[in-house]
Motif scaffolding. Sequence first.
Motif, PDB file in Angstrom:
ATOM      1  N   TRP A  29      57.181  48.529  -9.826  1.00  0.00           N
ATOM      2  CA  TRP A  29      57.737  48.917  -8.547  1.00  0.00           C
ATOM      3  C   TRP A  29      58.929  47.598  -8.302  1.00  0.00           C
ATOM      4  O   TRP A  29      59.896  47.574  -7.869  1.00  0.00           O
ATOM      5  CB  TRP A  29      56.921  49.012  -7.364  1.00  0.00           C
ATOM      6  N   ASP A  30      58.402  46.261  -8.348  1.00  0.00           N
ATOM      7  CA  ASP A  30      59.059  44.967  -8.116  1.00  0.00           C
ATOM      8  C   ASP A  30      60.387  44.994  -8.871  1.00  0.00           C
ATOM      9  O   ASP A  30      61.389  44.740  -8.292  1.00  0.00           O
ATOM     10  CB  ASP A  30      58.301  43.812  -8.389  1.00  0.00           C
ATOM     11  N   VAL A  31      60.286  45.242 -10.100  1.00  0.00           N
ATOM     12  CA  VAL A  31      61.508  45.154 -10.995  1.00  0.00           C
ATOM     13  C   VAL A  31      62.494  46.186 -10.585  1.00  0.00           C
ATOM     14  O   VAL A  31      63.471  46.018 -10.234  1.00  0.00           O
ATOM     15  CB  VAL A  31      61.088  45.239 -12.304  1.00  0.00           C
ATOM     16  N   ILE A  32      61.877  47.284 -10.215  1.00  0.00           N
ATOM     17  CA  ILE A  32      62.944  48.540  -9.887  1.00  0.00           C
ATOM     18  C   ILE A  32      63.434  48.279  -8.522  1.00  0.00           C
ATOM     19  O   ILE A  32      64.698  48.520  -8.399  1.00  0.00           O
ATOM     20  CB  ILE A  32      62.007  49.692  -9.804  1.00  0.00           C
ATOM     21  N   LEU A  33      62.634  47.532  -7.469  1.00  0.00           N
ATOM     22  CA  LEU A  33      63.209  47.605  -6.095  1.00  0.00           C
ATOM     23  C   LEU A  33      64.234  46.412  -6.355  1.00  0.00           C
ATOM     24  O   LEU A  33      65.354  46.418  -5.617  1.00  0.00           O
ATOM     25  CB  LEU A  33      62.056  47.146  -5.150  1.00  0.00           C
ATOM     26  N   ILE A  34      63.986  45.275  -7.190  1.00  0.00           N
ATOM     27  CA  ILE A  34      65.008  44.314  -7.335  1.00  0.00           C
ATOM     28  C   ILE A  34      66.370  44.663  -7.814  1.00  0.00           C
ATOM     29  O   ILE A  34      67.390  44.557  -7.404  1.00  0.00           O
ATOM     30  CB  ILE A  34      64.276  42.985  -8.111  1.00  0.00           C
ATOM     31  N   ILE A  35      66.148  45.849  -8.864  1.00  0.00           N
ATOM     32  CA  ILE A  35      67.445  46.444  -9.450  1.00  0.00           C
ATOM     33  C   ILE A  35      68.335  47.049  -8.581  1.00  0.00           C
ATOM     34  O   ILE A  35      69.336  46.903  -8.256  1.00  0.00           O
ATOM     35  CB  ILE A  35      67.184  47.275 -10.558  1.00  0.00           C
ATOM     36  N   MET A  36      67.647  47.768  -7.901  1.00  0.00           N
ATOM     37  CA  MET A  36      68.169  48.699  -6.591  1.00  0.00           C
ATOM     38  C   MET A  36      69.001  47.922  -5.536  1.00  0.00           C
ATOM     39  O   MET A  36      69.933  48.192  -5.347  1.00  0.00           O
ATOM     40  CB  MET A  36      67.110  49.702  -6.019  1.00  0.00           C
ATOM     41  N   SER A  37      68.257  46.646  -5.239  1.00  0.00           N
ATOM     42  CA  SER A  37      68.900  45.863  -4.023  1.00  0.00           C
ATOM     43  C   SER A  37      69.983  45.311  -4.797  1.00  0.00           C
ATOM     44  O   SER A  37      70.959  45.025  -3.995  1.00  0.00           O
ATOM     45  CB  SER A  37      67.967  44.890  -3.401  1.00  0.00           C
ATOM     46  N   VAL A  38      69.777  44.870  -5.891  1.00  0.00           N
ATOM     47  CA  VAL A  38      71.013  43.929  -6.734  1.00  0.00           C
ATOM     48  C   VAL A  38      72.214  44.966  -6.862  1.00  0.00           C
ATOM     49  O   VAL A  38      73.376  44.538  -6.490  1.00  0.00           O
ATOM     50  CB  VAL A  38      70.569  43.358  -7.852  1.00  0.00           C
ATOM     51  N   ILE A  39      71.922  45.910  -7.480  1.00  0.00           N
ATOM     52  CA  ILE A  39      73.000  46.967  -7.529  1.00  0.00           C
ATOM     53  C   ILE A  39      73.616  47.314  -6.202  1.00  0.00           C
ATOM     54  O   ILE A  39      74.795  47.571  -6.399  1.00  0.00           O
ATOM     55  CB  ILE A  39      72.280  48.170  -8.254  1.00  0.00           C
ATOM     56  N   GLY A  40      72.747  47.711  -5.214  1.00  0.00           N
ATOM     57  CA  GLY A  40      73.242  48.148  -3.860  1.00  0.00           C
ATOM     58  C   GLY A  40      74.469  46.858  -3.617  1.00  0.00           C
ATOM     59  O   GLY A  40      75.348  47.278  -2.944  1.00  0.00           O
ATOM     60  N   ALA A  41      73.906  45.572  -3.586  1.00  0.00           N
ATOM     61  CA  ALA A  41      74.990  44.509  -3.253  1.00  0.00           C
ATOM     62  C   ALA A  41      76.207  44.431  -3.965  1.00  0.00           C
ATOM     63  O   ALA A  41      77.335  44.489  -3.661  1.00  0.00           O
ATOM     64  CB  ALA A  41      74.181  43.370  -3.265  1.00  0.00           C
TER      65      ALA A  41
END
Length: 446
Positions: free
Chosen positions: A51-63
């Motif tokens: 989950w941590d990896v997925i959430l980090i990808i999501m937040s970085v891609i969002g920015a």
Amino acid sequence: MDVFVILQIIVLFGAIFLGVKLGGMGIGYAGGLGVVILTIFLGLNPGQIPWDVILIIMSVIGAISAMQLAGGLDYLVHVAERILRRNPKHINYLAPAITYFLTIFAGTGHTAFSMIPVIVEVAKGQNIKPSVPLSISVVASQIAITASPVSAAVVAMSGFLEPFGCSYPTLLAICIPTTFLGCMITAFFMTKFSNLDLSSDPVYQERLKLGQVTPITNANNKKVLPKSAKLSVWIFLVGVIAIVLYATAISKNIAWIDPVVLPRNDAIISFMLFIATMIALLCKIKTAYLVNTSTFKAGLSACVCVLGVAWLGDTFVKGHIPEIKLLASNLIVAYPFLLAVALFFASMLLYSQAATTQALIPTVIVALGITPENTASVPIIVASFAAVSALFVLPTYPTLLGAVQMDDTGTTRIGKYVFNHPFFFPGVLTIVVSVALGFVFAPIML
């Protein structure tokens, strides 16, 4: 070997190969299929979803999607294009350096897509086979993931190793110089020992006669960028610097801030969402259009791939920790470079630096007997980290295929034996050099 173990291995590799054949998010889908078979039919307990990896990808891609919508990525490409066009003779060094630092900055190798047409055109203007700078540049965009402050792979690796004395800033301080030098040394060898003469390539001559090669244009890209483009880049850059500084401040070596206040992973996610908010407000972007950006689509695909593949890998690995621990403790301690070999082949199949890191590194730590009191083997893991970047081996990765398709000279082509493509040698050489330098740097800095 037990029949069930053999069946589990068949399911593991079968799911991975099916995913590679499906392409794109298909590798994530196939990973989920493998988890179903391994757990329901072959008796393994489900592994941990990263989950941590997925959430980090999501937040970085969002920015990054916000920055792209504001014109920031176009601005970066414009600057990079000007650098290439002003120094065309040095394209074999400048092109990979540019894709490397774009990936370092953005945390995704897909930024290389924007540079591929420029590299092709500049190379043609110098009578250089585009396959040479393209191959090094694509590899550089992949290996830079292991040195990017905002990549999920680096964040995951740092999280695994920080309890054992390798902090986030220390990991970056080792990985950035070793991987960049690996790219530049590879560029030197490719420049000195490759046949760079475009006019001598028979496929190019044939395509030229058929009128399939686009004429060279020396004009710079005249695309008008919005006023918000440069501002969005500065907001993102300041945000990335803030993340690095905060992660340094909460590291055990510095400890200026109590990490309980906001742990590193939570900090990266929240800082990235904050960056996206500031870009949306100050650059006045229409957030409804964020889902249409190429970065958002690539990020969603990456999340699904990591979800399926990393979950599949963790399910299999967690079911065989005793056997893996015995094998690893005997072989890797005696031959440290074998860890890099294992990570190389795993990433070749798992198709993701983050998924490979998430699936294998925790087990390697256990197998090597690493504890807060026994950290002697930590440098082996750090030195081998660059080897999770073997995504170029199978010629199906998006940026690799993009380079093949956008090179109208035909020099960047895949041979009939699958592995004989122009990315293989520079990719292997870059990883070998980066890992070798890692075995020099890591023991000194740790």
